[in-house]
Design a protein around this motif. Structure first.
Motif, mmCIF file in Angstrom:
data_model
loop_
_atom_site.group_PDB
_atom_site.id
_atom_site.type_symbol
_atom_site.label_atom_id
_atom_site.label_comp_id
_atom_site.label_asym_id
_atom_site.label_seq_id
_atom_site.Cartn_x
_atom_site.Cartn_y
_atom_site.Cartn_z
ATOM 1 N N PRO C 53 1.004 -1.911 0.161
ATOM 2 C CA PRO C 53 0.139 0.285 -0.013
ATOM 3 C C PRO C 53 0.858 1.245 -0.406
ATOM 4 C CG PRO C 53 -0.407 -1.517 1.863
ATOM 5 C CD PRO C 53 0.399 -1.502 1.384
ATOM 6 N N GLU C 54 2.056 1.070 0.989
ATOM 7 C CA GLU C 54 2.951 2.484 0.524
ATOM 8 C C GLU C 54 3.515 2.068 -0.321
ATOM 9 O OE1 GLU C 54 5.928 3.428 4.132
ATOM 10 O OE2 GLU C 54 4.493 3.776 4.747
ATOM 11 N N ARG C 103 6.057 11.734 0.643
ATOM 12 C CA ARG C 103 5.277 10.407 1.034
ATOM 13 C C ARG C 103 4.837 10.857 2.494
ATOM 14 N NH1 ARG C 103 8.641 5.010 0.971
ATOM 15 N NH2 ARG C 103 9.505 5.919 3.092
ATOM 16 N N TYR C 104 3.280 10.734 2.913
ATOM 17 C CA TYR C 104 2.925 10.765 3.922
ATOM 18 C C TYR C 104 1.714 9.283 3.902
ATOM 19 C CZ TYR C 104 0.666 10.840 8.169
ATOM 20 O OH TYR C 104 -0.366 11.393 9.451
ATOM 21 N N ARG C 105 1.951 8.340 4.459
ATOM 22 C CA ARG C 105 1.792 6.545 4.075
ATOM 23 C C ARG C 105 1.019 6.558 2.539
ATOM 24 N NH1 ARG C 105 -2.744 7.732 8.983
ATOM 25 N NH2 ARG C 105 -1.076 8.717 10.871
ATOM 26 N N ASN C 106 -0.065 6.137 2.498
ATOM 27 C CA ASN C 106 0.153 5.818 0.658
ATOM 28 C C ASN C 106 -0.056 6.814 0.257
ATOM 29 O OD1 ASN C 106 -2.682 6.794 2.087
ATOM 30 N ND2 ASN C 106 -3.677 4.996 0.420
ATOM 31 N N TRP C 107 -0.153 7.986 0.264
ATOM 32 C CA TRP C 107 -0.607 9.255 -0.789
ATOM 33 C C TRP C 107 0.945 9.806 -1.213
ATOM 34 C CZ3 TRP C 107 -4.578 11.074 -2.248
ATOM 35 C CH2 TRP C 107 -5.520 10.994 -0.865
ATOM 36 N N LEU C 108 1.037 10.173 -2.156
ATOM 37 C CA LEU C 108 2.243 10.791 -2.299
ATOM 38 C C LEU C 108 1.771 12.276 -3.933
ATOM 39 C CD1 LEU C 108 3.988 7.856 -5.730
ATOM 40 C CD2 LEU C 108 5.283 9.497 -2.985
ATOM 41 N N PHE C 109 2.854 13.226 -2.931
ATOM 42 C CA PHE C 109 2.613 14.235 -4.200
ATOM 43 C C PHE C 109 3.855 14.570 -4.388
ATOM 44 C CE2 PHE C 109 3.021 19.195 -3.319
ATOM 45 C CZ PHE C 109 1.557 19.345 -3.332
ATOM 46 N N GLY C 192 -2.448 5.762 -5.105
ATOM 47 C CA GLY C 192 -2.548 4.427 -5.241
ATOM 48 C C GLY C 192 -3.726 4.048 -6.235
ATOM 49 N N ASP C 193 -5.159 4.710 -5.985
ATOM 50 C CA ASP C 193 -5.977 4.248 -7.156
ATOM 51 C C ASP C 193 -6.421 5.349 -7.728
ATOM 52 O OD1 ASP C 193 -6.100 2.099 -5.827
ATOM 53 O OD2 ASP C 193 -7.257 2.429 -4.250
ATOM 54 N N ARG C 194 -6.409 6.859 -7.206
ATOM 55 C CA ARG C 194 -6.756 8.062 -8.035
ATOM 56 C C ARG C 194 -5.937 8.866 -8.301
ATOM 57 N NH1 ARG C 194 -10.870 9.536 -3.013
ATOM 58 N NH2 ARG C 194 -9.243 8.610 -1.563
ATOM 59 N N LEU C 195 -5.695 9.564 -9.292
ATOM 60 C CA LEU C 195 -4.841 10.783 -9.688
ATOM 61 C C LEU C 195 -4.878 11.913 -10.020
ATOM 62 C CD1 LEU C 195 -1.843 10.782 -10.646
ATOM 63 C CD2 LEU C 195 -2.486 10.844 -12.584
ATOM 64 N N LEU C 196 -5.139 12.801 -9.502
ATOM 65 C CA LEU C 196 -5.304 14.523 -8.701
ATOM 66 C C LEU C 196 -3.953 15.363 -9.346
ATOM 67 C CD1 LEU C 196 -7.864 13.952 -7.056
ATOM 68 C CD2 LEU C 196 -6.978 16.058 -6.532
ATOM 69 N N ALA C 197 -4.400 16.066 -10.346
ATOM 70 C CA ALA C 197 -3.427 16.816 -11.105
ATOM 71 C C ALA C 197 -3.963 18.192 -11.055
ATOM 72 C CB ALA C 197 -3.100 16.002 -12.554
ATOM 73 N N ILE C 198 -3.480 19.121 -10.723
ATOM 74 C CA ILE C 198 -4.134 20.474 -9.815
ATOM 75 C C ILE C 198 -3.359 21.673 -11.207
ATOM 76 C CG2 ILE C 198 -5.083 22.648 -8.326
ATOM 77 C CD1 ILE C 198 -5.078 19.250 -6.941
#
Lengths: 263, 263, 263, 263
Positions: C53-54, C103-109, C192-198
């Motif tokens: 997950p990470e 990275r924070y837990r299962n998130w990337l930015f 891991g599932d969703r992708l956001l681009a702003i």
């Protein structure tokens, strides 16, 4: 002296051997039990076979114990055959090019030990490297010179013979130069299918080397990865462990290498 | 192509040339005006003569523009003779051992240029290095090999003759190997007292090199350090600038080096 | 300004986007076409989702163009969702902790842009980070502070609302401090599932951002990865691209964020 | 635990203390005698006063024992007041910004020890830093936060009072948070003229600290620099050594700091 580990078998995460066990290789980078120096902080490396014929390589000059990249990679990468190494320099510089494992085409190599009096015969050892292979010489260690010399002898057919031939040549160069210091050599060689692990020394003091067959595969290590040491057996000095992926490894004597010298 | 500067004269802070001018060497690491590549981010180095016969050396693999250590050192260190270099690799790895300047005993050397077809004659160029000097070979660049070859020819008496002799040998090796690519060579050599700066090329395209005599001393640079370019004069191609600390530099033709080739 | 790319779809080798295309991200680290600065040599990073997950993380301070480890990893690692980033610092130090992705837990930015006048409101921006999340603050960039502020708003349910809320708070802090410089923000967020681009800016000059749907998946990039630019479409300024893995991405207006300011 | 040394007196080469003695600081980076951990391989730093009011700073993330730059600098730089530090991380990342000494204007600071339970009060400790000073916060260590808090209290007039005030505030924060772990603090502070060295702990286990007055000047060290230990005297726990450049240092009790806690 460096510390290393090699694995072949069902694909496992590198972390299972490199970072998680109580006396893991990363733990050994901070403090090892059976070596002359008690720390291996002069760089580290990972080599692993994935989906391509050429293995992946990750080497850096930091101590293994503080490299977050290394930790993350061992937790993400799963491999059927991989090498990991933590380095204690015997004099050459701390640079990526001097870190193990070394890669040439589909081959990986890593080493713990030392050619006695290397500085005096360095150029002659480098002359064992074929012109075709020499452009890959990117560092200054004796270890890389040995590896590229092995690669110069078309190792595909009989890799152990190639290693033995190079060691024989190096013993000859040492004798010729009147070098008294020993050659100590504990090394691993792989090509994605086969694994070789060699333990020898010209003076009877071969660096430590252990192996263990578990359910998933075979591990070969400078030092047992757990404190209990359960199930670990020494590779006999003067011998090569040869493993093809199935069953138990085979042990071959290095016999006459270095002639009258004790193995 | 790399960028470099050399200074000799009354002691000044390195910052006066390396970091403060509008088009300082650090500024050139980000963007230079007269070179094929427009960035020199593959490491950097400082070499300077202080109170000891052996010069100080500070080299690292980061881009010069982001290294706070470099900035601090240039603001603290004052020297009567110093070299500074920012590197754009022509193929060899980014490692400290491949960064300029190179040091051997009381000598410093740095280089901008390239031996054409170097990979094909690398081992033969390395064979120009004396056995006594060879243990100092710690990287893989053509530049370091040239320097150690010069050091192998007892440069104390006539350093320019030593350089010219090595260049002659390299031209011979290139001809022998049928290499068509040019040799380009813009280099500086110093021993604490004398400064040599050489500009030449086998194909008429010698890298740029400028010099300026100011009140305090002499600067030699790949590119003028200010936008106005006032007072900077080109070192003529095919020539060496020779400076002993007083008055104006002397220019010597490299004459017959490389035989029929244009300098 | 930095350059980045994000991918989601069928697993591909990172090399397919990061190192192999003619105008690949690594090529852009040396020379990019659409940014204020023409080089991104202040570190780089990879983040990728594998079997855990990470996500994996590999970041370093060298320029991307000379890092052999980076090249090797992109050729070995295959992933269904990954980020890659090359950094041009806007003032903060070149350190691993300041490299993207975060990275924070299962998130990337990861982020390209800048909070105008950040130094004047840095502590107030950091105060948007929850006590629970604050121990993860390991660098000093505005980008990491924004990310950890988003993570402090329980982004699982509606990640876009979390981002929008943080941007709103930052605009308020900027107004309060009388800051005239713009906020520019082109960022990607994944779990891991969703992708956001702003893509947005307070002054109408949002950094460039492009997307392309190919057979295997969706790519979002600061700059097209090939010279022809075929098939690449701009993400409209003031909008977020939202992708769940299937079909085409959805575009949502950021609407009222920053109130009367142009997006 | 880290190891450090401070010197003030007639200008000497840094090498005289940092690299040459049998149990020099660089030797201690590999193996120290009196600390909990037996190695200090998580970065190092030099700070020294030369001709400018602002001291020079050289810090890097490599182990001190393998850094050729460090060796070269200690052999070239001569200083009347300098600090050297080798780091063993207590949890924060190995980055240049986390290496000691820290510099603010004309001040230098270095530290061996730890704020117990720091992660739980980190933000409150950082709040002790003045808005004017906060932009200089470039790492994440407790040590840098303490230093910048001291710098926020206008230390020019009475530096010891500034340090004592900060320690008092931190003890209050620890009590408030119910932290049981001790605060241990062995630190040095200098401004080019004055040298302060403080040794204290809230639990009676202050890290070791020694001083020696020799012909040329005063040295203060975590551990004696030679095996004989001749002439080295312990700085009493709960005290500050204060030195102005002449005669013997003065020792001041830290008295009531931390109130009822043992010093």
């Amino acid at each position: 002296m460096c510390r290393w580990l090699a694995y072949q078998g069902a694909p496992i995460f590198l972390a299972d051997l490199v970072s998680r066990p109580g006396h893991s290789l990363i733990a050994q980078s901070r403090r090892c039990a059976e070596a002359k120096v008690d720390m291996n902080g002069d760089g580290f490396g990972l080599g692993w076979y994935g989906e391509c014929p050429e293995p992946g390589l990750y080497r850096d000059v930091h101590p293994a114990w503080s490299d977050e990249n290394l930790l993350s990679l061992t937790e993400q990468i799963r491999s059927r055959q991989f090498f990991a190494h933590v380095r204690a320099s015997t004099g050459t510089a701390t640079s990526r090019a001097n870190c193990h494992p070394f890669r040439y085409r589909n081959w990986l190599f890593m080493h713990n030990g030392q050619i006695g009096g290397y500085e005096r015969i360095r150029r002659k050892v480098e002359a064992l490297i074929d012109d075709r292979v020499y452009p890959s010489r990117s560092g200054t260690t004796d270890s890389e010179a040995i590896f590229l010399s092995v690669m110069s002898r078309n190792p595909e057919e009989d890799p152990l013979a190639a290693v033995a031939g190079v060691l024989d040549s190096i013993f000859a160069l040492m004798r010729e130069a009147g070098i008294e210091e020993p050659l100590r050599f504990t090394a691993a060689l792989a090509d994605g299918d086969r694994l070789l692990a060699i333990r020898m020394a010209s003076d009877g003091n071969a660096p430590s080397l252990y192996w263990r067959r578990c359910e998933k595969g075979l591990s070969v290590v400078s030092e047992p990865l757990d404190q209990t040491r359960e199930g670990w057996r020494a590779v006999p000095a003067g011998h090569a462990l040869v493993f093809g992926g199935d069953g138990d490894p085979v042990f071959k004597s290095l016999g006459s290498i270095g002639a009258s010298r004790a193995a």
